[in-house]
Write a protein that holds these residues in place. Structure first.
Motif, mmCIF file in Angstrom:
data_model
loop_
_atom_site.group_PDB
_atom_site.id
_atom_site.type_symbol
_atom_site.label_atom_id
_atom_site.label_comp_id
_atom_site.label_asym_id
_atom_site.label_seq_id
_atom_site.Cartn_x
_atom_site.Cartn_y
_atom_site.Cartn_z
ATOM 1 N N GLY A 41 24.513 5.452 25.817
ATOM 2 C CA GLY A 41 24.789 6.699 25.094
ATOM 3 C C GLY A 41 24.107 8.002 25.683
ATOM 4 N N ALA A 42 23.254 7.731 26.771
ATOM 5 C CA ALA A 42 22.730 8.974 27.477
ATOM 6 C C ALA A 42 23.455 9.257 28.721
ATOM 7 C CB ALA A 42 21.329 8.340 27.891
ATOM 8 N N GLN A 43 23.568 10.171 29.441
ATOM 9 C CA GLN A 43 23.983 10.731 30.637
ATOM 10 C C GLN A 43 22.990 10.202 31.745
ATOM 11 O OE1 GLN A 43 24.477 14.799 31.676
ATOM 12 N NE2 GLN A 43 26.571 14.355 32.095
ATOM 13 N N LYS A 44 23.287 9.024 32.198
ATOM 14 C CA LYS A 44 22.440 8.548 33.128
ATOM 15 C C LYS A 44 21.964 9.336 34.340
ATOM 16 C CE LYS A 44 23.813 3.667 31.829
ATOM 17 N NZ LYS A 44 24.722 2.753 32.044
ATOM 18 N N THR A 45 22.800 9.825 34.917
ATOM 19 C CA THR A 45 22.688 11.125 36.116
ATOM 20 C C THR A 45 21.477 11.899 35.669
ATOM 21 O OG1 THR A 45 24.473 11.958 35.680
ATOM 22 C CG2 THR A 45 24.734 10.308 37.271
ATOM 23 N N TYR A 46 21.686 12.437 34.379
ATOM 24 C CA TYR A 46 20.791 13.423 34.094
ATOM 25 C C TYR A 46 19.437 13.054 33.593
ATOM 26 C CZ TYR A 46 19.780 18.289 32.180
ATOM 27 O OH TYR A 46 19.336 19.520 32.234
ATOM 28 N N PHE A 47 19.524 11.737 33.119
ATOM 29 C CA PHE A 47 18.275 11.165 32.901
ATOM 30 C C PHE A 47 17.379 10.773 34.101
ATOM 31 C CE2 PHE A 47 15.928 6.871 33.485
ATOM 32 C CZ PHE A 47 14.839 7.060 32.466
ATOM 33 N N SER A 48 18.178 10.468 35.175
ATOM 34 C CA SER A 48 17.746 10.513 36.588
ATOM 35 C C SER A 48 17.041 11.552 37.352
ATOM 36 C CB SER A 48 18.520 9.476 37.464
ATOM 37 O OG SER A 48 17.991 9.148 38.581
ATOM 38 N N GLU A 49 17.869 12.653 37.319
ATOM 39 C CA GLU A 49 17.324 14.048 37.667
ATOM 40 C C GLU A 49 16.062 14.367 36.808
ATOM 41 O OE1 GLU A 49 18.414 18.528 37.447
ATOM 42 O OE2 GLU A 49 19.940 17.130 37.243
ATOM 43 N N LEU A 50 16.154 14.045 35.603
ATOM 44 C CA LEU A 50 15.003 14.590 34.970
ATOM 45 C C LEU A 50 13.598 13.950 35.238
ATOM 46 C CD1 LEU A 50 16.457 15.294 31.311
ATOM 47 C CD2 LEU A 50 15.570 16.878 33.043
ATOM 48 N N PHE A 51 13.865 12.615 35.237
ATOM 49 C CA PHE A 51 12.958 11.534 35.303
ATOM 50 C C PHE A 51 12.340 11.685 36.858
ATOM 51 C CE2 PHE A 51 11.423 6.878 36.032
ATOM 52 C CZ PHE A 51 10.328 7.126 35.259
ATOM 53 N N HIS A 52 12.839 11.722 37.657
ATOM 54 C CA HIS A 52 12.516 11.920 39.165
ATOM 55 C C HIS A 52 12.257 13.444 39.530
ATOM 56 C CE1 HIS A 52 13.283 7.672 40.266
ATOM 57 N NE2 HIS A 52 14.160 7.790 39.446
ATOM 58 N N GLY A 53 12.957 14.310 38.994
ATOM 59 C CA GLY A 53 12.528 15.686 39.195
ATOM 60 C C GLY A 53 11.347 16.031 38.968
ATOM 61 N N VAL A 54 11.017 15.880 37.513
ATOM 62 C CA VAL A 54 9.689 16.194 37.149
ATOM 63 C C VAL A 54 8.465 15.801 37.899
ATOM 64 C CG1 VAL A 54 7.929 15.976 35.062
ATOM 65 C CG2 VAL A 54 10.434 16.659 34.723
ATOM 66 N N PRO A 55 8.362 14.553 38.336
ATOM 67 C CA PRO A 55 7.264 14.073 39.085
ATOM 68 C C PRO A 55 7.399 14.854 40.445
ATOM 69 C CG PRO A 55 8.103 12.051 38.213
ATOM 70 C CD PRO A 55 9.100 13.263 37.631
ATOM 71 N N LYS A 56 8.640 15.064 41.078
ATOM 72 C CA LYS A 56 8.807 15.583 42.610
ATOM 73 C C LYS A 56 8.449 17.095 42.359
ATOM 74 C CE LYS A 56 12.208 14.381 44.352
ATOM 75 N NZ LYS A 56 13.849 13.967 44.839
ATOM 76 N N GLN A 57 8.368 17.685 41.225
ATOM 77 C CA GLN A 57 8.098 19.010 41.324
ATOM 78 C C GLN A 57 6.685 19.281 40.491
ATOM 79 O OE1 GLN A 57 11.318 21.553 40.282
ATOM 80 N NE2 GLN A 57 12.758 20.493 41.615
ATOM 81 N N LEU A 58 6.106 18.195 40.150
ATOM 82 C CA LEU A 58 4.804 18.252 39.168
ATOM 83 C C LEU A 58 4.023 19.199 39.459
ATOM 84 C CD1 LEU A 58 3.968 16.552 36.793
ATOM 85 C CD2 LEU A 58 2.669 15.466 38.345
ATOM 86 N N VAL A 59 3.724 19.733 40.599
ATOM 87 C CA VAL A 59 2.450 21.066 40.690
ATOM 88 C C VAL A 59 3.210 22.190 40.515
ATOM 89 C CG1 VAL A 59 1.627 21.909 42.695
ATOM 90 C CG2 VAL A 59 1.475 19.397 42.795
ATOM 91 N N ASP A 60 4.387 22.388 40.666
ATOM 92 C CA ASP A 60 5.054 23.693 40.220
ATOM 93 C C ASP A 60 5.220 23.779 38.899
ATOM 94 O OD1 ASP A 60 5.130 24.531 42.845
ATOM 95 O OD2 ASP A 60 7.317 23.945 43.263
ATOM 96 N N ILE A 61 5.528 22.587 38.059
ATOM 97 C CA ILE A 61 6.004 22.701 36.721
ATOM 98 C C ILE A 61 4.600 22.838 35.897
ATOM 99 C CG2 ILE A 61 6.373 21.124 34.932
ATOM 100 C CD1 ILE A 61 8.741 20.062 36.797
ATOM 101 N N ASP A 62 3.715 22.209 36.516
ATOM 102 C CA ASP A 62 2.367 22.396 35.850
ATOM 103 C C ASP A 62 1.894 23.836 35.782
ATOM 104 O OD1 ASP A 62 2.465 19.617 34.881
ATOM 105 O OD2 ASP A 62 0.752 18.843 35.909
ATOM 106 N N ALA A 63 1.922 24.239 36.962
ATOM 107 C CA ALA A 63 1.479 25.478 37.473
ATOM 108 C C ALA A 63 2.193 26.660 36.389
ATOM 109 C CB ALA A 63 1.684 25.983 38.641
ATOM 110 N N ALA A 64 3.474 26.400 36.343
ATOM 111 C CA ALA A 64 4.318 27.077 35.365
ATOM 112 C C ALA A 64 3.927 27.067 33.933
ATOM 113 C CB ALA A 64 5.862 26.883 35.421
ATOM 114 N N LEU A 65 3.485 25.877 33.621
ATOM 115 C CA LEU A 65 2.829 25.640 32.068
ATOM 116 C C LEU A 65 1.480 26.003 31.902
ATOM 117 C CD1 LEU A 65 4.316 22.090 31.594
ATOM 118 C CD2 LEU A 65 5.139 24.015 30.263
#
Length: 147
Positions: A41-65
């Motif tokens: 029931g989940a959009q697998k490609t979107y899950f994958s983007e979020l799940f891999h995208g967050v760790p890949k951009q972790l430094v920038d995301i955490d800086a934004a937060l």
């Protein structure tokens, strides 16, 4: 807002929480989610983007937060941290998704998975992140409502 994307976000929160807590590889955690039918029931490609995208951009995301949180990002409750990271990722990278949708999804995730009242914290932080990273969108929306 598609239910499949909402479900992808729910799975991504759970998977990122597992990654934060266990330190297991992303591949192993993703395989578990795929094998155990958690993504039904989940959009697998979107899950994958979020799940891999967050760790890949972790430094920038955490800086934004970090600009808007009241403590070091690593000290935020792990569930709220996963939700905030997903929200920040989407606000920065998924410009086709309205900022209000992203904030609303984060609030709902916090209501589903977070501690009592955590949705208020998530709402406040994501609202501030959106004001910085979606300033043009917010200004256009305000201008349109004044017409």
């Amino acid at each position: 807002m598609s239910q499949a994307k909402t479900n992808a976000r729910k799975c991504a929160v759970q998977a990122l929480y597992q990654w934060q807590m266990s330190g297991e590889s992303l591949t192993r955690i993703e395989s578990y989610f795929l094998e155990e039918q958690h993504l039904k029931g989940a959009q697998k490609t979107y899950f994958s983007e979020l799940f891999h995208g967050v760790p890949k951009q972790l430094v920038d995301i955490d800086a934004a937060l970090a600009e808007f949180v009241d403590r070091p990002v690593e000290k935020i409750d792990p569930v709220e941290r996963a939700i905030l990271r997903i929200g920040a990722y989407e606000l920065i990278n998924r410009l086709e998704t309205p900022y209000k949708v992203i904030i609303n999804e984060g609030v709902n995730l916090a209501k589903d998975f977070g501690a009592e009242g955590s949705h208020k914290y998530v709402n406040g932080i994501l609202d501030k992140v959106s004001q910085k990273h979606r300033a043009v969108e917010i200004a256009a929306k305000r201008a349109k409502s004044q017409d």
